[in-house]
Scaffold this motif. Structure first.
Motif, PDB file in Angstrom:
ATOM      1  N   LEU A  80       0.841  -1.192   0.000  1.00 52.17           N
ATOM      2  CA  LEU A  80       0.000   0.000   0.000  1.00 52.17           C
ATOM      3  C   LEU A  80       0.878   1.245   0.000  1.00 52.17           C
ATOM      4  O   LEU A  80       1.936   1.277   0.642  1.00 52.17           O
ATOM      5  CB  LEU A  80      -0.877   0.032   1.253  1.00 52.17           C
ATOM      6  CG  LEU A  80      -2.157  -0.789   1.276  1.00 52.17           C
ATOM      7  CD1 LEU A  80      -2.871  -0.585   2.598  1.00 52.17           C
ATOM      8  CD2 LEU A  80      -3.077  -0.397   0.119  1.00 52.17           C
ATOM      9  N   ALA A  81       0.433   2.274  -0.689  1.00 49.17           N
ATOM     10  CA  ALA A  81       1.101   3.564  -0.628  1.00 49.17           C
ATOM     11  C   ALA A  81       0.640   4.297   0.631  1.00 49.17           C
ATOM     12  O   ALA A  81      -0.317   3.888   1.297  1.00 49.17           O
ATOM     13  CB  ALA A  81       0.782   4.381  -1.877  1.00 49.17           C
ATOM     14  N   ALA A  82       1.327   5.375   0.950  1.00 49.24           N
ATOM     15  CA  ALA A  82       1.023   6.112   2.170  1.00 49.24           C
ATOM     16  C   ALA A  82      -0.401   6.661   2.174  1.00 49.24           C
ATOM     17  O   ALA A  82      -1.005   6.851   3.237  1.00 49.24           O
ATOM     18  CB  ALA A  82       2.028   7.250   2.343  1.00 49.24           C
ATOM     19  N   GLY A  84      -2.984   5.167   1.053  1.00 48.00           N
ATOM     20  CA  GLY A  84      -3.966   4.087   1.092  1.00 48.00           C
ATOM     21  C   GLY A  84      -4.288   3.489  -0.251  1.00 48.00           C
ATOM     22  O   GLY A  84      -5.016   2.493  -0.333  1.00 48.00           O
ATOM     23  N   THR A  85      -3.755   4.062  -1.326  1.00 43.07           N
ATOM     24  CA  THR A  85      -3.960   3.461  -2.642  1.00 43.07           C
ATOM     25  C   THR A  85      -2.945   2.327  -2.832  1.00 43.07           C
ATOM     26  O   THR A  85      -2.014   2.174  -2.041  1.00 43.07           O
ATOM     27  CB  THR A  85      -3.768   4.506  -3.764  1.00 43.07           C
ATOM     28  OG1 THR A  85      -2.426   5.010  -3.694  1.00 43.07           O
ATOM     29  CG2 THR A  85      -4.752   5.653  -3.614  1.00 43.07           C
ATOM     30  N   ALA A  86      -3.160   1.567  -3.862  1.00 41.92           N
ATOM     31  CA  ALA A  86      -2.201   0.498  -4.146  1.00 41.92           C
ATOM     32  C   ALA A  86      -0.878   1.113  -4.580  1.00 41.92           C
ATOM     33  O   ALA A  86      -0.848   2.067  -5.363  1.00 41.92           O
ATOM     34  CB  ALA A  86      -2.744  -0.410  -5.245  1.00 41.92           C
ATOM     35  N   GLN A  87       0.176   0.566  -4.028  1.00 40.36           N
ATOM     36  CA  GLN A  87       1.508   1.012  -4.423  1.00 40.36           C
ATOM     37  C   GLN A  87       1.729   0.702  -5.898  1.00 40.36           C
ATOM     38  O   GLN A  87       1.144  -0.255  -6.426  1.00 40.36           O
ATOM     39  CB  GLN A  87       2.516   0.243  -3.577  1.00 40.36           C
ATOM     40  CG  GLN A  87       3.885   0.827  -3.477  1.00 40.36           C
ATOM     41  CD  GLN A  87       4.738   0.024  -2.515  1.00 40.36           C
ATOM     42  OE1 GLN A  87       4.639  -1.200  -2.458  1.00 40.36           O
ATOM     43  NE2 GLN A  87       5.570   0.700  -1.771  1.00 40.36           N
ATOM     44  N   TYR A 100       0.325  -6.934  -6.367  1.00 44.17           N
ATOM     45  CA  TYR A 100      -0.176  -6.398  -5.105  1.00 44.17           C
ATOM     46  C   TYR A 100      -0.198  -7.542  -4.091  1.00 44.17           C
ATOM     47  O   TYR A 100      -0.988  -8.477  -4.216  1.00 44.17           O
ATOM     48  CB  TYR A 100      -1.566  -5.795  -5.308  1.00 44.17           C
ATOM     49  CG  TYR A 100      -2.177  -5.251  -4.037  1.00 44.17           C
ATOM     50  CD1 TYR A 100      -1.539  -4.242  -3.327  1.00 44.17           C
ATOM     51  CD2 TYR A 100      -3.368  -5.743  -3.542  1.00 44.17           C
ATOM     52  CE1 TYR A 100      -2.077  -3.743  -2.143  1.00 44.17           C
ATOM     53  CE2 TYR A 100      -3.925  -5.253  -2.367  1.00 44.17           C
ATOM     54  CZ  TYR A 100      -3.264  -4.252  -1.682  1.00 44.17           C
ATOM     55  OH  TYR A 100      -3.795  -3.771  -0.504  1.00 44.17           O
ATOM     56  N   HIS A 102      -1.149  -8.075  -1.148  1.00 46.89           N
ATOM     57  CA  HIS A 102      -2.294  -8.391  -0.295  1.00 46.89           C
ATOM     58  C   HIS A 102      -3.401  -9.094  -1.077  1.00 46.89           C
ATOM     59  O   HIS A 102      -4.483  -9.343  -0.544  1.00 46.89           O
ATOM     60  CB  HIS A 102      -2.843  -7.120   0.354  1.00 46.89           C
ATOM     61  CG  HIS A 102      -1.854  -6.449   1.263  1.00 46.89           C
ATOM     62  ND1 HIS A 102      -1.359  -7.049   2.410  1.00 46.89           N
ATOM     63  CD2 HIS A 102      -1.236  -5.244   1.187  1.00 46.89           C
ATOM     64  CE1 HIS A 102      -0.498  -6.233   3.007  1.00 46.89           C
ATOM     65  NE2 HIS A 102      -0.408  -5.141   2.285  1.00 46.89           N
ATOM     66  N   TYR A 171     -11.238  -5.892  -6.558  1.00 45.53           N
ATOM     67  CA  TYR A 171     -10.687  -6.537  -5.363  1.00 45.53           C
ATOM     68  C   TYR A 171     -11.681  -7.462  -4.654  1.00 45.53           C
ATOM     69  O   TYR A 171     -11.315  -8.128  -3.685  1.00 45.53           O
ATOM     70  CB  TYR A 171     -10.209  -5.469  -4.366  1.00 45.53           C
ATOM     71  CG  TYR A 171      -9.135  -4.557  -4.908  1.00 45.53           C
ATOM     72  CD1 TYR A 171      -7.835  -5.018  -5.083  1.00 45.53           C
ATOM     73  CD2 TYR A 171      -9.411  -3.228  -5.229  1.00 45.53           C
ATOM     74  CE1 TYR A 171      -6.840  -4.178  -5.575  1.00 45.53           C
ATOM     75  CE2 TYR A 171      -8.425  -2.377  -5.712  1.00 45.53           C
ATOM     76  CZ  TYR A 171      -7.144  -2.859  -5.885  1.00 45.53           C
ATOM     77  OH  TYR A 171      -6.160  -2.034  -6.368  1.00 45.53           O
TER      78      TYR A 171
ATOM     79  N   SER B  63       7.223   4.279  -0.703  1.00 41.94           N
ATOM     80  CA  SER B  63       8.104   4.357   0.449  1.00 41.94           C
ATOM     81  C   SER B  63       7.507   3.734   1.703  1.00 41.94           C
ATOM     82  O   SER B  63       8.090   2.870   2.318  1.00 41.94           O
ATOM     83  CB  SER B  63       8.482   5.818   0.705  1.00 41.94           C
ATOM     84  OG  SER B  63       7.313   6.580   0.881  1.00 41.94           O
ATOM     85  N   ALA B  64       6.353   4.156   2.097  1.00 47.30           N
ATOM     86  CA  ALA B  64       5.814   3.693   3.371  1.00 47.30           C
ATOM     87  C   ALA B  64       4.457   3.058   3.163  1.00 47.30           C
ATOM     88  O   ALA B  64       3.676   3.481   2.319  1.00 47.30           O
ATOM     89  CB  ALA B  64       5.694   4.877   4.324  1.00 47.30           C
ATOM     90  N   GLU B  65       4.190   2.022   3.929  1.00 46.47           N
ATOM     91  CA  GLU B  65       2.898   1.370   3.806  1.00 46.47           C
ATOM     92  C   GLU B  65       2.096   1.598   5.076  1.00 46.47           C
ATOM     93  O   GLU B  65       2.539   1.232   6.171  1.00 46.47           O
ATOM     94  CB  GLU B  65       3.081  -0.124   3.559  1.00 46.47           C
ATOM     95  CG  GLU B  65       1.759  -0.842   3.401  1.00 46.47           C
ATOM     96  CD  GLU B  65       1.928  -2.245   2.856  1.00 46.47           C
ATOM     97  OE1 GLU B  65       0.937  -2.963   2.751  1.00 46.47           O
ATOM     98  OE2 GLU B  65       3.062  -2.614   2.534  1.00 46.47           O
ATOM     99  N   PRO B  66       0.957   2.211   4.976  1.00 47.44           N
ATOM    100  CA  PRO B  66       0.156   2.466   6.169  1.00 47.44           C
ATOM    101  C   PRO B  66      -0.438   1.175   6.723  1.00 47.44           C
ATOM    102  O   PRO B  66      -0.601   0.189   6.007  1.00 47.44           O
ATOM    103  CB  PRO B  66      -0.951   3.389   5.662  1.00 47.44           C
ATOM    104  CG  PRO B  66      -1.067   3.073   4.217  1.00 47.44           C
ATOM    105  CD  PRO B  66       0.304   2.673   3.771  1.00 47.44           C
ATOM    106  N   ARG B  68      -3.366  -0.960   7.744  1.00 46.98           N
ATOM    107  CA  ARG B  68      -4.804  -1.046   7.453  1.00 46.98           C
ATOM    108  C   ARG B  68      -5.337  -2.336   8.042  1.00 46.98           C
ATOM    109  O   ARG B  68      -4.669  -3.365   8.032  1.00 46.98           O
ATOM    110  CB  ARG B  68      -5.039  -1.053   5.931  1.00 46.98           C
ATOM    111  CG  ARG B  68      -4.645   0.237   5.224  1.00 46.98           C
ATOM    112  CD  ARG B  68      -5.752   1.271   5.297  1.00 46.98           C
ATOM    113  NE  ARG B  68      -6.970   0.825   4.641  1.00 46.98           N
ATOM    114  CZ  ARG B  68      -7.270   1.086   3.378  1.00 46.98           C
ATOM    115  NH1 ARG B  68      -6.446   1.749   2.635  1.00 46.98           N
ATOM    116  NH2 ARG B  68      -8.415   0.660   2.871  1.00 46.98           N
ATOM    117  N   VAL B  77      -6.154  -6.816   2.247  1.00 43.86           N
ATOM    118  CA  VAL B  77      -6.210  -5.374   2.490  1.00 43.86           C
ATOM    119  C   VAL B  77      -6.626  -4.710   1.180  1.00 43.86           C
ATOM    120  O   VAL B  77      -5.870  -4.724   0.205  1.00 43.86           O
ATOM    121  CB  VAL B  77      -4.837  -4.825   2.947  1.00 43.86           C
ATOM    122  CG1 VAL B  77      -4.934  -3.327   3.204  1.00 43.86           C
ATOM    123  CG2 VAL B  77      -4.355  -5.551   4.187  1.00 43.86           C
ATOM    124  N   PRO B  79      -7.135  -1.699  -1.184  1.00 46.90           N
ATOM    125  CA  PRO B  79      -6.675  -0.310  -1.320  1.00 46.90           C
ATOM    126  C   PRO B  79      -7.861   0.631  -1.520  1.00 46.90           C
ATOM    127  O   PRO B  79      -8.940   0.215  -1.948  1.00 46.90           O
ATOM    128  CB  PRO B  79      -5.796  -0.339  -2.565  1.00 46.90           C
ATOM    129  CG  PRO B  79      -5.534  -1.773  -2.855  1.00 46.90           C
ATOM    130  CD  PRO B  79      -6.703  -2.531  -2.301  1.00 46.90           C
TER     131      PRO B  79
END
Lengths: 208, 124
Positions: A80-82, A84-87, A100, A102, A171, B63-66, B68, B77, B79
């Motif tokens: 996940l990106a910061a 909350g979207t998919a990285q 992805y 997850h 999803y 960079s960072a994963e929140p 959830r 999870v 998105p």
């Protein structure tokens, strides 16, 4: 002589300006904008995927091949990106796709999700540049870490506005092993794109 | 003479305007880059090169994963929103630069020829 020469210069300058102003219209954004916002590809002659195919054991994807559009790429793992979207994969030359993590691994029951860029800024085309050109029935091969190839067939290709992203369809739970390939598309908005292109596919077989 | 000066000024303005090249977005005017294919169809990535870590190079989104709360669904999870899987090239394309530069050069050359003719006509 003098007025004629002045007219020639004026005409040349005007033509130069017109060429300069008109150039921006003929770019790929216009091409992408012509893509229907919700498209159902015409049925292809390829056979539809089998309705019930045994799921493949869990093994993370390490490679992706889509012969119809010339894709052959390693596969990263994404989270996940910061926000909350998919990285998404990093923007760099030699763009790669990313799974992805997850979501189920390809071949397991459920929607396995793989993302890739359509363009990567100054680096040019992304790995999923031609994803929207896929047609129903075309083959997708996912190489798994355990040496198995999970083979999928495209069931649908859709271009949807990002504002109306179909989270549940992408999803949400499904009753068989499926695959989602996601990239951007549609008209450009700033340094991004208005839409997402989503390919839906179902497992047809697996081979070692 | 004054007319010659004004003509030169108009020519310069035109050249500058023509030199402001169009912003060709991408794709159509640029040579498409080859589809990335670091692995040949028959090759399998070696275990040591298999991407096994979350990428963190050059993209703040990676960079960072929140944290959830995991769901009970097949996707543990889910998105939020749509992924940003496309970064458009905002710089001018090379094709656009070529056309803009060419038109500007044509205007400058045409103007120079005109000025020389006018000066000769005045001198005669």
């Amino acid at each position: 002589m003098r007025p004629l020469a002045g007219r020639v210069l004026a005409a040349t300058a005007l033509a130069a300006l017109l060429v300069g102003c008109g150039g921006g219209g003929g770019n790929s954004a216009g091409h992408l904008a012509s893509t229907p916002s919700s498209s159902a590809p015409p049925p292809s002659s390829a056979p539809p995927p089998a309705k019930s195919v045994a799921a493949v054991g869990r093994s993370v994807p390490v490679g992706l091949r889509i012969p119809a559009i010339g894709v052959d790429t390693p596969v990263l793992r994404l989270g996940l990106a910061a926000d909350g979207t998919a990285q998404v994969p990093p923007v760099q030359a030699h763009d790669r796709a990313g799974w992805y993590r997850h979501s189920p691994t390809p071949g397991q029951k459920g929607p396995s999700v793989i993302l890739g860029h359509v363009t990567v800024g100054a680096y040019g085309d992304g790995v999923f540049r031609h994803l929207k050109d896929l047609r129903r029935g075309e083959r997708i091969e996912v190489r798994l870490e355990n040496g198995t190839d999970a083979l999928f067939a495209v069931t649908d290709v859709r271009t949807v506005a990002k504002a109306d992203f179909p989270t549940k369809e992408v999803y949400g739970d499904v009753g068989r092993p499926e695959l989602r390939l996601i990239t951007c598309g549609g008209a450009r908005t700033g340094d991004g794109y208005r839409d997402n292109v989503i390919v839906f596919a179902a497992l047809t077989s697996a081979r070692r | 003479m004054r007319r010659t000066g004004l003509s030169a000024l108009a020519l310069a303005c035109t050249a500058v305007l023509a030199g402001a090249m169009p912003a060709f977005a991408d794709g159509a005017s640029r040579t498409p880059s080859p589809v990335p294919s670091s692995a040949r169809p028959t090759e399998r990535p070696a275990p040591s090169t298999a991407p096994s870590t979350v990428p963190s190079t050059g993209d703040r989104r990676a960079s960072a994963e929140p944290t959830r709360a995991p769901s009970r669904g097949q996707v543990s999870v889910v998105p939020s929103g749509a992924p940003n899987t496309g970064v458009a090239d905002t710089s001018s394309g090379s094709g656009g630069a070529l056309i803009g530069g060419g038109t500007a050069a044509a205007v400058v050359v045409g103007g120079a020829v005109l000025l020389v003719r006018r000066r000769r006509a005045h001198g005669a």
